[in-house]
Design a protein around this motif. Structure first.
Motif, PDB file in Angstrom:
ATOM      1  N   LEU A 134       0.839  -1.184   0.000  1.00  0.00           N
ATOM      2  CA  LEU A 134       0.000   0.000   0.000  1.00  0.00           C
ATOM      3  C   LEU A 134       0.881   1.244   0.000  1.00  0.00           C
ATOM      4  O   LEU A 134       1.983   1.214   0.518  1.00  0.00           O
TER       5      LEU A 134
ATOM      6  N   SER B  43       1.446   6.010   4.466  1.00  0.00           N
ATOM      7  CA  SER B  43       0.678   7.105   5.048  1.00  0.00           C
ATOM      8  C   SER B  43       1.600   8.318   5.207  1.00  0.00           C
ATOM      9  O   SER B  43       2.804   8.176   5.347  1.00  0.00           O
TER      10      SER B  43
ATOM     11  N   ALA C  46      -4.549   3.559   4.002  1.00  0.00           N
ATOM     12  CA  ALA C  46      -4.734   3.824   2.566  1.00  0.00           C
ATOM     13  C   ALA C  46      -6.205   3.813   2.152  1.00  0.00           C
ATOM     14  O   ALA C  46      -6.512   3.692   0.966  1.00  0.00           O
TER      15      ALA C  46
ATOM     16  N   LYS D  59      -7.228   5.624  -0.853  1.00  0.00           N
ATOM     17  CA  LYS D  59      -6.440   5.329  -2.056  1.00  0.00           C
ATOM     18  C   LYS D  59      -6.808   3.968  -2.645  1.00  0.00           C
ATOM     19  O   LYS D  59      -6.310   3.579  -3.694  1.00  0.00           O
TER      20      LYS D  59
END
Ligand code: HEC
Length: 122
Positions: free
Chosen positions: A30, A33, A73, A76
Motif C-alpha cells: 500500500l 501514510s 490507505a 487510495k
C-alpha cells in the motif's frame, strides 16, 4: 520506519485475504501514510478526532482488523471492505449512519470535515 517494516510483515496476510474479498488492494504494498510530522493543522485536528472517535475500533496505519477493518490507505483503495468506493460521501455516510456492525458515530460538521481531510493522509 517502524511502520514500513510492520506493513511489509503483514503483506502475506494481505495477499491471503484477497480471495476472501476482505482486502481489495491486491498484493502490492500500500502507498505509505503521510508522517504525522508533516501534517497540516487541519490534518492534525482530524487525527485528534480519529483518536477520540475511531481509534478504539480501527487502526489507522495498518489494514489489520481491530473491531473494524484497519483503515490504512482507505481513500487510495479502489473499494472499502464492503465494496463501496472510498469517497468522502460514502465514508461520511458510514460515520453518520453506521454500516452493518458499525454503529453511527456522533460527530459535528467541523470535526467531520477535519476527520475526512485526515483520512486522506492514511
Ligand atoms: C465501536 C466500534 C467502531 C467505531 C467507534 C468506529 N467504527 Fe468504523 N467500523 C466498525 C466495524 C465493526 C466495521 C465493519 C462494519 C461492517 O460490518 O461492514 C466498521 C467499518 C468502517 C468502515 C468501512 C465501511 C465499508 O463500507 O466497508 C469505515 C470507512 C469506517 N468504519 C470508518 C470509521 C470512522 C472514520 C470512525 C470514526 C468516526 C469509525 N469507523 C468508528 C466499528 C467501529
Amino acid at each position: 520506519m517502524a511502520r514500513n517494516s510492520r506493513s511489509s510483515r503483514w503483506l502475506p496476510v494481505t495477499c491471503l485475504l484477497v480471495g476472501s474479498g476482505l482486502m481489495l488492494a491486491g498484493c502490492k504494498p500500500l502507498p505509505p501514510s503521510k508522517p504525522a510530522s508533516e501534517f497540516t493543522p487541519q490534518e492534525a485536528r482530524g487525527a485528534a478526532v480519529f483518536q477520540a472517535k475511531c481509534a478504539r475500533c480501527h487502526y489507522p496505519t495498518t489494514t489489520r482488523g481491530k473491531h473494524g477493518p484497519g483503515l490504512q490507505a482507505l481513500t487510495k483503495l479502489q473499494a472499502m471492505p464492503s465494496g463501496a468506493p472510498p469517497t468522502d460521501a460514502r465514508i461520511t455516510q458510514t460515520i453518520l449512519y453506521g454500516h452493518e456492525m458499525m454503529q453511527p458515530v456522533p460527530i459535528d460538521d467541523a470535526q467531520l470535515h477535519d476527520l475526512l481531510v485526515y483520512l486522506h493522509t492514511l
